[in-house]
Motif scaffolding. Structure first.
Motif, short mmCIF file in Angstrom:
data_model
loop_
_atom_site.label_atom_id
_atom_site.label_comp_id
_atom_site.label_asym_id
_atom_site.label_seq_id
_atom_site.Cartn_x
_atom_site.Cartn_y
_atom_site.Cartn_z
N ASP A 1 72.89 70.93 59.96
CA ASP A 1 72.52 69.61 59.71
C ASP A 1 72.49 68.89 61.06
OD1 ASP A 1 71.29 67.89 58.41
OD2 ASP A 1 72.75 66.82 57.38
N ASP A 2 71.42 68.24 61.31
CA ASP A 2 71.29 67.46 62.68
C ASP A 2 72.15 66.36 62.93
OD1 ASP A 2 69.99 65.87 65.03
OD2 ASP A 2 68.48 67.45 64.92
N PRO A 3 72.85 66.23 64.00
CA PRO A 3 73.76 65.32 64.15
C PRO A 3 73.35 63.89 64.25
CG PRO A 3 73.48 66.24 66.36
CD PRO A 3 73.03 67.20 65.09
N LEU A 4 71.94 63.92 64.70
CA LEU A 4 71.24 62.42 64.57
C LEU A 4 71.39 61.93 63.11
CD1 LEU A 4 68.22 62.47 67.09
CD2 LEU A 4 70.34 61.38 67.14
N ARG A 5 71.52 62.59 62.21
CA ARG A 5 71.53 61.89 61.05
C ARG A 5 72.64 61.12 60.77
NH1 ARG A 5 67.61 64.03 57.64
NH2 ARG A 5 67.05 66.38 57.73
N ARG A 6 73.54 61.20 61.79
CA ARG A 6 74.65 60.40 61.58
C ARG A 6 74.98 59.38 62.79
NH1 ARG A 6 78.21 63.78 58.56
NH2 ARG A 6 79.80 62.04 58.17
N PHE A 7 73.75 59.26 63.38
CA PHE A 7 73.82 58.53 64.63
C PHE A 7 74.17 57.01 64.54
CE2 PHE A 7 71.50 55.54 67.71
CZ PHE A 7 72.12 56.18 68.88
N TYR A 8 73.72 56.34 63.45
CA TYR A 8 74.18 54.82 63.43
C TYR A 8 75.30 54.67 62.52
CZ TYR A 8 69.31 54.26 64.83
OH TYR A 8 68.21 54.07 65.60
N SER A 9 75.64 55.65 61.57
CA SER A 9 76.91 55.54 61.00
C SER A 9 78.29 55.77 61.61
CB SER A 9 76.70 56.56 59.60
OG SER A 9 76.66 57.82 59.85
N ILE A 10 77.99 56.97 62.71
CA ILE A 10 79.10 57.40 63.31
C ILE A 10 78.99 57.59 64.76
CG2 ILE A 10 80.75 59.44 63.58
CD1 ILE A 10 80.27 60.32 60.86
N THR B 1 63.92 67.09 64.83
CA THR B 1 63.17 66.83 63.95
C THR B 1 63.43 65.75 63.08
OG1 THR B 1 64.53 68.46 62.57
CG2 THR B 1 62.71 69.51 63.70
N VAL B 2 64.47 65.00 63.69
CA VAL B 2 65.13 63.89 63.17
C VAL B 2 65.15 62.83 64.05
CG1 VAL B 2 67.22 62.52 62.19
CG2 VAL B 2 66.71 64.96 61.68
N SER B 3 64.43 61.80 63.88
CA SER B 3 64.09 60.62 64.72
C SER B 3 65.05 59.58 64.38
CB SER B 3 62.79 60.32 64.84
OG SER B 3 61.74 61.30 65.45
N PRO B 4 65.44 58.70 65.59
CA PRO B 4 66.16 57.57 65.38
C PRO B 4 65.12 56.34 64.93
CG PRO B 4 65.62 57.64 67.79
CD PRO B 4 65.37 59.19 67.15
N LYS B 5 65.59 55.13 64.42
CA LYS B 5 64.94 54.12 64.10
C LYS B 5 64.20 53.64 65.35
CE LYS B 5 68.29 52.46 60.77
NZ LYS B 5 69.41 51.21 60.50
N MET C 1 63.36 55.02 69.60
CA MET C 1 63.74 56.14 70.25
C MET C 1 64.57 55.38 71.47
SD MET C 1 63.47 59.17 70.86
CE MET C 1 61.95 59.76 69.82
N ALA C 2 64.49 54.21 71.97
CA ALA C 2 65.42 53.45 72.93
C ALA C 2 66.86 53.52 72.42
CB ALA C 2 64.90 52.11 73.34
N ASP C 3 67.17 53.56 71.19
CA ASP C 3 68.53 53.60 70.86
C ASP C 3 69.30 54.81 71.34
OD1 ASP C 3 68.00 51.21 69.12
OD2 ASP C 3 67.64 52.28 67.21
N LEU C 4 68.66 55.70 71.79
CA LEU C 4 69.46 57.16 72.24
C LEU C 4 69.78 56.81 73.73
CD1 LEU C 4 67.08 59.93 70.81
CD2 LEU C 4 69.11 58.33 69.75
N VAL C 5 69.64 55.72 74.20
CA VAL C 5 69.77 55.26 75.63
C VAL C 5 71.61 55.37 75.75
CG1 VAL C 5 70.46 52.87 75.49
CG2 VAL C 5 69.50 53.90 77.57
N VAL C 6 72.27 55.44 74.78
CA VAL C 6 73.61 55.69 74.75
C VAL C 6 74.16 56.92 75.38
CG1 VAL C 6 74.33 54.01 73.17
CG2 VAL C 6 73.90 56.33 72.52
N PHE C 7 73.10 58.01 75.09
CA PHE C 7 73.33 59.45 75.59
C PHE C 7 72.91 59.61 77.20
CE2 PHE C 7 72.37 59.92 71.18
CZ PHE C 7 73.78 60.44 70.89
N SER C 8 73.94 60.42 78.03
CA SER C 8 73.43 60.57 79.47
C SER C 8 72.58 61.66 79.30
CB SER C 8 74.87 61.06 80.26
OG SER C 8 75.72 59.86 80.27
N LYS C 9 72.54 62.58 78.43
CA LYS C 9 71.68 63.81 78.24
C LYS C 9 71.59 64.16 76.76
CE LYS C 9 70.90 65.17 82.50
NZ LYS C 9 69.68 65.49 83.08
N ILE C 10 70.04 64.70 76.67
CA ILE C 10 69.81 64.74 74.94
C ILE C 10 69.27 66.11 75.23
CG2 ILE C 10 68.09 64.08 73.09
CD1 ILE C 10 68.21 61.33 74.38
#
Length: 209
Positions: A87-96, A122-126, A128-137
């Motif tokens: 299961d994709d880790p982005l499903r737990r992006f906002y909760s964890i 295949t799983v998108s955040p609310k 896309m700019a929320d993913l700025v917390v990552f150095s690499k994706i």
């Protein structure tokens, strides 16, 4: 004084145990408490790294504390990856993921940690700019066309390949993410996959066996 100790006023202080620099990233595998929502595509990530299964914000913080301790490295790296069922880790992006990164960055000893994520795309955040917390994706593009993608990913719906492509396009159009994107490809399909990644403007490509 014995090796690994510093003597002060007759006291011996053990200092070497946590000071050894870690040379490989810490991989955090997000355990899933629910069955996959849908078909679950393969997510590529290194198999020879230090991996810890986590299922809560506290687990993430404890795993990082335990792994790095008082590590004196200039660069520390933590990557989030898929659960055992894929299961994709982005499903737990906002909760964890996002709150744990916020908490860890607030600690002086962890302020220089670089965070990354391995995702199927295949799983998108609310947003896309929320993913700025990552150095690499790193997105598992896997291949360069829908037929090869489905074979590589172990899924049946061709439109999932479109979801991955749309994820990459949206990320590349998000200025804050433009230099953070990587793709993961399987060696069997690497030639076409690299060509497609180039069309998306992504040059950072990782090929897996």
């Amino acid at each position: 004084c014995p090796t690994g100790h510093t003597c002060r006023s007759g006291r011996r202080i053990l200092h070497h145990f946590f000071s050894t620099a870690k040379t490989s990233p810490l991989l955090l595998s997000l355990a899933s408490s629910e069955p996959p929502y849908d078909e679950v595509p393969k997510i590529l990530h290194p198999r020879d790294q230090n991996t810890v299964i986590v299922e809560s914000l506290d687990d993430v913080c404890n795993a990082v504390d335990n792994y790095y301790g008082l590590d004196e490295s200039d660069v520390k790296s933590v990557w989030f990856t898929s659960s055992e069922n894929g299961d994709d880790p982005l499903r737990r992006f906002y909760s964890i993921i996002k709150p744990s990164i916020h908490d860890l960055k607030g600690k002086n000893q962890h302020e220089n940690i670089q965070f990354g994520i391995y995702t199927s795309g295949t799983v998108s955040p609310k947003k896309m700019a929320d993913l700025v917390v990552f150095s690499k994706i790193q997105v598992s593009l896997l291949a360069g066309n829908p037929i090869d993608y489905c074979e590589a990913a172990g899924v049946f719906r061709f439109e999932m390949f479109g979801d991955v492509c749309n994820f990459l396009v949206d990320a590349q159009e998000t200025q804050a993410l433009k230099n953070k994107m990587e793709v993961g490809l399987l060696k069997k399909y690497a030639a076409d996959g690299k060509e497609l990644a180039t069309k998306f403007g992504i040059s950072d490509v990782h090929v897996y066996p």
